[in-house]
Design a protein around this motif. Structure first.
Motif, short mmCIF file in Angstrom:
data_model
loop_
_atom_site.label_atom_id
_atom_site.label_comp_id
_atom_site.label_asym_id
_atom_site.label_seq_id
_atom_site.Cartn_x
_atom_site.Cartn_y
_atom_site.Cartn_z
N MET A 35 67.05 67.65 41.61
CA MET A 35 66.05 67.09 42.52
C MET A 35 65.81 65.62 42.21
O MET A 35 65.65 64.81 43.14
N LYS A 36 65.80 65.25 40.95
CA LYS A 36 65.68 63.83 40.57
C LYS A 36 66.87 63.03 41.09
O LYS A 36 66.72 61.91 41.58
N ALA A 37 68.07 63.61 41.00
CA ALA A 37 69.28 62.93 41.49
C ALA A 37 69.22 62.74 43.01
O ALA A 37 69.64 61.70 43.52
N ILE A 38 68.69 63.72 43.71
CA ILE A 38 68.52 63.59 45.16
C ILE A 38 67.60 62.42 45.47
O ILE A 38 67.88 61.60 46.34
N THR A 39 66.50 62.33 44.74
CA THR A 39 65.55 61.24 44.94
C THR A 39 66.22 59.89 44.71
O THR A 39 66.03 58.95 45.49
N ARG A 40 67.00 59.79 43.64
CA ARG A 40 67.68 58.51 43.34
C ARG A 40 68.74 58.16 44.39
O ARG A 40 69.06 56.99 44.56
N SER A 41 69.29 59.15 45.06
CA SER A 41 70.36 58.91 46.03
C SER A 41 69.83 58.60 47.42
O SER A 41 70.61 58.43 48.35
N GLN A 42 68.54 58.54 47.60
CA GLN A 42 67.95 58.36 48.93
C GLN A 42 68.11 56.94 49.47
O GLN A 42 67.81 56.71 50.63
N GLY A 43 68.59 56.01 48.67
CA GLY A 43 68.64 54.62 49.08
C GLY A 43 69.43 54.33 50.33
O GLY A 43 68.96 53.64 51.23
N THR A 44 70.63 54.83 50.44
CA THR A 44 71.48 54.48 51.57
C THR A 44 71.24 55.34 52.80
O THR A 44 71.33 54.86 53.92
N ARG A 45 70.95 56.61 52.60
CA ARG A 45 70.67 57.50 53.73
C ARG A 45 69.93 58.72 53.21
O ARG A 45 70.08 59.10 52.05
N PRO A 46 69.14 59.34 54.06
CA PRO A 46 68.36 60.48 53.58
C PRO A 46 69.23 61.70 53.29
O PRO A 46 70.17 61.99 54.02
N ILE A 47 68.91 62.38 52.21
CA ILE A 47 69.55 63.64 51.87
C ILE A 47 68.46 64.70 51.88
O ILE A 47 67.40 64.52 51.28
N ILE A 48 68.72 65.77 52.56
CA ILE A 48 67.74 66.83 52.73
C ILE A 48 67.88 67.85 51.60
O ILE A 48 68.98 68.27 51.25
N LEU A 49 66.74 68.26 51.05
CA LEU A 49 66.71 69.39 50.13
C LEU A 49 66.36 70.61 50.98
O LEU A 49 65.23 70.76 51.43
N GLY A 50 67.36 71.47 51.20
CA GLY A 50 67.14 72.66 52.02
C GLY A 50 66.25 73.68 51.33
O GLY A 50 65.52 74.41 51.98
N GLY A 51 66.32 73.73 50.01
CA GLY A 51 65.50 74.66 49.26
C GLY A 51 66.27 75.23 48.09
O GLY A 51 67.37 74.78 47.76
N LEU A 52 65.69 76.24 47.47
CA LEU A 52 66.29 76.89 46.31
C LEU A 52 66.83 78.26 46.69
O LEU A 52 66.26 78.94 47.54
N ILE A 53 67.90 78.64 46.02
CA ILE A 53 68.45 79.98 46.13
C ILE A 53 68.30 80.60 44.76
O ILE A 53 68.87 80.11 43.78
N HIS A 54 67.49 81.65 44.67
CA HIS A 54 67.23 82.31 43.39
C HIS A 54 68.35 83.30 43.11
O HIS A 54 68.56 84.25 43.86
N ASN A 55 69.07 83.06 42.03
CA ASN A 55 70.17 83.93 41.61
C ASN A 55 69.65 84.93 40.59
O ASN A 55 69.31 84.55 39.47
N CYS A 56 69.56 86.19 40.97
CA CYS A 56 69.11 87.24 40.06
C CYS A 56 70.30 87.65 39.20
O CYS A 56 71.00 88.61 39.49
N ARG A 57 70.54 86.89 38.14
CA ARG A 57 71.71 87.08 37.29
C ARG A 57 71.71 88.42 36.57
O ARG A 57 72.73 88.88 36.11
N ASN A 58 70.56 89.02 36.43
CA ASN A 58 70.48 90.33 35.80
C ASN A 58 69.33 91.10 36.44
O ASN A 58 68.57 90.56 37.23
N GLY A 59 69.19 92.34 36.08
CA GLY A 59 68.15 93.16 36.67
C GLY A 59 66.76 92.80 36.23
O GLY A 59 65.77 93.30 36.75
N ASP A 60 66.64 91.88 35.26
CA ASP A 60 65.35 91.51 34.69
C ASP A 60 64.91 90.12 35.16
O ASP A 60 64.05 89.50 34.55
N SER A 61 65.50 89.60 36.20
CA SER A 61 65.20 88.26 36.68
C SER A 61 63.76 88.18 37.18
O SER A 61 63.26 89.11 37.82
N SER A 62 63.10 87.07 36.91
CA SER A 62 61.69 86.91 37.24
C SER A 62 61.50 85.99 38.44
O SER A 62 61.59 84.77 38.31
#
Length: 149
Positions: A35-62
């Protein structure tokens, strides 16, 4: 996060970024760095953050840990990759789930996710956490883990 992630943004190869994260702190920490890198890259043109994808890597993911991060950064969870044995088996063979198990429930999930990403162009301003906020989040996540024990 590797520094090479920002090159596609700087070179104009990325319009919208979706960040995949698990509920472990180091994964959330890396998501925050992206997210910090996206902010730094905003200079030349806007980059959209679509959102997060939560990867439940195991059955105990929170999900609660990822929801807290989403709340603090004013973004959203677009999808939640379910824990699936098929993902691990396909990975061991160097294949995607769609290649190895094309008719599985999890393959259907990824097909649906591709459609969501293709159609979704929602803009969210990027609000990465500062170090002190990340430290507070780490304490919150530790408390969540201790309650499981």
């Amino acid at each position: 996060m590797c520094g090479g992630f920002s090159v596609p943004m700087r070179e104009g190869y990325a319009d919208t970024i979706y960040i995949v994260t698990s509920s472990e702190f180091m994964s959330v920490y890396a998501a925050n760095n992206i997210m910090k890198a996206i902010t730094r890259s905003q200079g030349t043109r806007p980059i959209i953050l679509g959102g997060l994808i939560h990867n439940c890597r195991n059955g105990d993911s929170s999900r609660a840990a990822v929801e807290e991060f989403v709340s603090l950064t004013d973004t959203r969870i677009v999808a939640e990759v379910p824990f699936s044995r098929e993902i691990a088996l396909a990975e061991l063979e160097g294949k995607t789930v769609l290649e190895k198990f094309p008719d599985s429930k999890v393959a259907g999930f990824f097909k649906d996710l591709a459609g969501v990403i293709t159609e979704d162009q929602g803009y969210k301003p990027v609000t990465a956490l500062e170090d002190d906020e990340l430290e507070k989040l780490s304490h919150y996540m530790l408390d969540l883990e201790l309650r499981k024990a």
